[in-house]
Design a protein around this motif. Structure first.
Motif, PDB file in Angstrom:
ATOM      1  N   PRO A  62       0.544  -1.593  -0.229  1.00 35.81           N
ATOM      2  CA  PRO A  62      -0.144   0.450  -0.407  1.00 35.81           C
ATOM      3  C   PRO A  62       0.810   1.561  -0.184  1.00 35.81           C
ATOM      4  O   PRO A  62       2.200   1.328   0.770  1.00 35.81           O
ATOM      5  N   GLY A  63       0.438   2.349  -1.086  1.00 34.72           N
ATOM      6  CA  GLY A  63       1.258   3.292  -1.118  1.00 34.72           C
ATOM      7  C   GLY A  63       2.143   3.519  -1.731  1.00 34.72           C
ATOM      8  O   GLY A  63       2.649   4.364  -2.371  1.00 34.72           O
ATOM      9  N   GLY A  64       2.041   2.182  -2.826  1.00 37.33           N
ATOM     10  CA  GLY A  64       3.335   2.440  -3.644  1.00 37.33           C
ATOM     11  C   GLY A  64       2.756   2.308  -4.854  1.00 37.33           C
ATOM     12  O   GLY A  64       1.614   2.530  -4.895  1.00 37.33           O
ATOM     13  N   SER A  65       3.712   1.744  -6.184  1.00 36.02           N
ATOM     14  CA  SER A  65       3.309   3.056  -7.312  1.00 36.02           C
ATOM     15  C   SER A  65       4.051   2.618  -8.788  1.00 36.02           C
ATOM     16  O   SER A  65       4.292   0.513  -8.276  1.00 36.02           O
ATOM     17  N   LEU A  66       2.879   1.505  -9.415  1.00 38.17           N
ATOM     18  CA  LEU A  66       3.188   0.786 -10.471  1.00 38.17           C
ATOM     19  C   LEU A  66       2.925   1.414 -11.727  1.00 38.17           C
ATOM     20  O   LEU A  66       2.060   2.771 -12.109  1.00 38.17           O
ATOM     21  N   ARG A  67       3.505   1.227 -13.030  1.00 37.36           N
ATOM     22  CA  ARG A  67       3.538   1.527 -14.204  1.00 37.36           C
ATOM     23  C   ARG A  67       2.601   0.483 -15.337  1.00 37.36           C
ATOM     24  O   ARG A  67       3.658  -0.067 -15.287  1.00 37.36           O
ATOM     25  N   LEU A  68       1.956   0.370 -15.496  1.00 34.43           N
ATOM     26  CA  LEU A  68       1.540  -0.943 -17.001  1.00 34.43           C
ATOM     27  C   LEU A  68       1.752  -0.014 -18.303  1.00 34.43           C
ATOM     28  O   LEU A  68       1.556   1.180 -18.550  1.00 34.43           O
ATOM     29  N   SER A  69       1.872  -1.340 -19.053  1.00 35.63           N
ATOM     30  CA  SER A  69       2.226  -0.677 -20.057  1.00 35.63           C
ATOM     31  C   SER A  69       0.921  -1.949 -21.490  1.00 35.63           C
ATOM     32  O   SER A  69       0.591  -2.714 -20.937  1.00 35.63           O
ATOM     33  N   CYS A  70       0.901  -1.058 -22.157  1.00 33.08           N
ATOM     34  CA  CYS A  70      -0.034  -1.916 -23.400  1.00 33.08           C
ATOM     35  C   CYS A  70       0.869  -1.547 -24.808  1.00 33.08           C
ATOM     36  O   CYS A  70       0.529  -0.603 -25.382  1.00 33.08           O
ATOM     37  N   VAL A  71       1.312  -3.117 -24.862  1.00 30.73           N
ATOM     38  CA  VAL A  71       1.756  -2.199 -26.901  1.00 30.73           C
ATOM     39  C   VAL A  71       0.999  -3.433 -27.341  1.00 30.73           C
ATOM     40  O   VAL A  71      -0.173  -4.603 -27.391  1.00 30.73           O
ATOM     41  N   VAL A  72       0.600  -2.204 -28.754  1.00 28.68           N
ATOM     42  CA  VAL A  72      -0.537  -2.646 -29.213  1.00 28.68           C
ATOM     43  C   VAL A  72       0.236  -2.932 -31.118  1.00 28.68           C
ATOM     44  O   VAL A  72       1.232  -2.124 -31.578  1.00 28.68           O
ATOM     45  N   SER A  73      -0.100  -4.224 -31.336  1.00 22.74           N
ATOM     46  CA  SER A  73       0.780  -4.623 -32.629  1.00 22.74           C
ATOM     47  C   SER A  73      -0.139  -5.326 -33.559  1.00 22.74           C
ATOM     48  O   SER A  73      -1.434  -5.442 -33.385  1.00 22.74           O
TER      49      SER A  73
END
Length: 123
Positions: A14-25
């Motif tokens: 809790p309190g942390g961060s994440l960065r999600l990525s979505c690659v479209v091909s």
């Protein structure tokens, strides 16, 4: 054919961060609006944020202060930066895209989903 591949999920305190990525091909003519959705166990899938081809963004009101959606058109990639994560953010996060797919001398429009990436924030 269009493929969406999400990455960046995981378990974070809790309190942390994440960065999600979505690659479209695929045989893409253009990528229009892309959205991030999430589905928690026993709940319906809900929209988190969306971004148009021109960069206009929209958010679920309760998340806009902690989440940021962005896109890199040169990389056909959309990101979801998630800060100050809470246990209630635990869900599978899905990418969804409206895209135009090359077909012969023209194109056709379709809506596509990725397989999802799990985000877990333990309580």
């Amino acid at each position: 054919q269009v493929q969406l591949v999400e990455s960046g999920g995981g378990s974070v305190q809790p309190g942390g961060s994440l960065r999600l990525s979505c690659v479209v091909s695929g045989t893409i003519f253009s990528i229009d609006t892309v959205g991030w959705y999430r589905q928690a166990p026993g709940k319906q899938r809900e929209l988190v944020a969306a971004i148009s081809s021109g960069g206009t963004t929209s958010y679920t009101n309760s998340l806009k202060d902690r989440f940021t959606i962005s896109r890199d058109n040169a990389k056909n990639t959309v990101y979801l930066q998630m800060n100050s994560l809470r246990p209630e953010d635990t869900a599978v996060y899905y990418c969804n895209a409206d895209a135009r797919v090359r077909s012969g001398s023209g194109y056709y429009s379709g809506n596509y989903w990725g397989q999802g990436t799990q985000v877990t924030v333990p309580s």
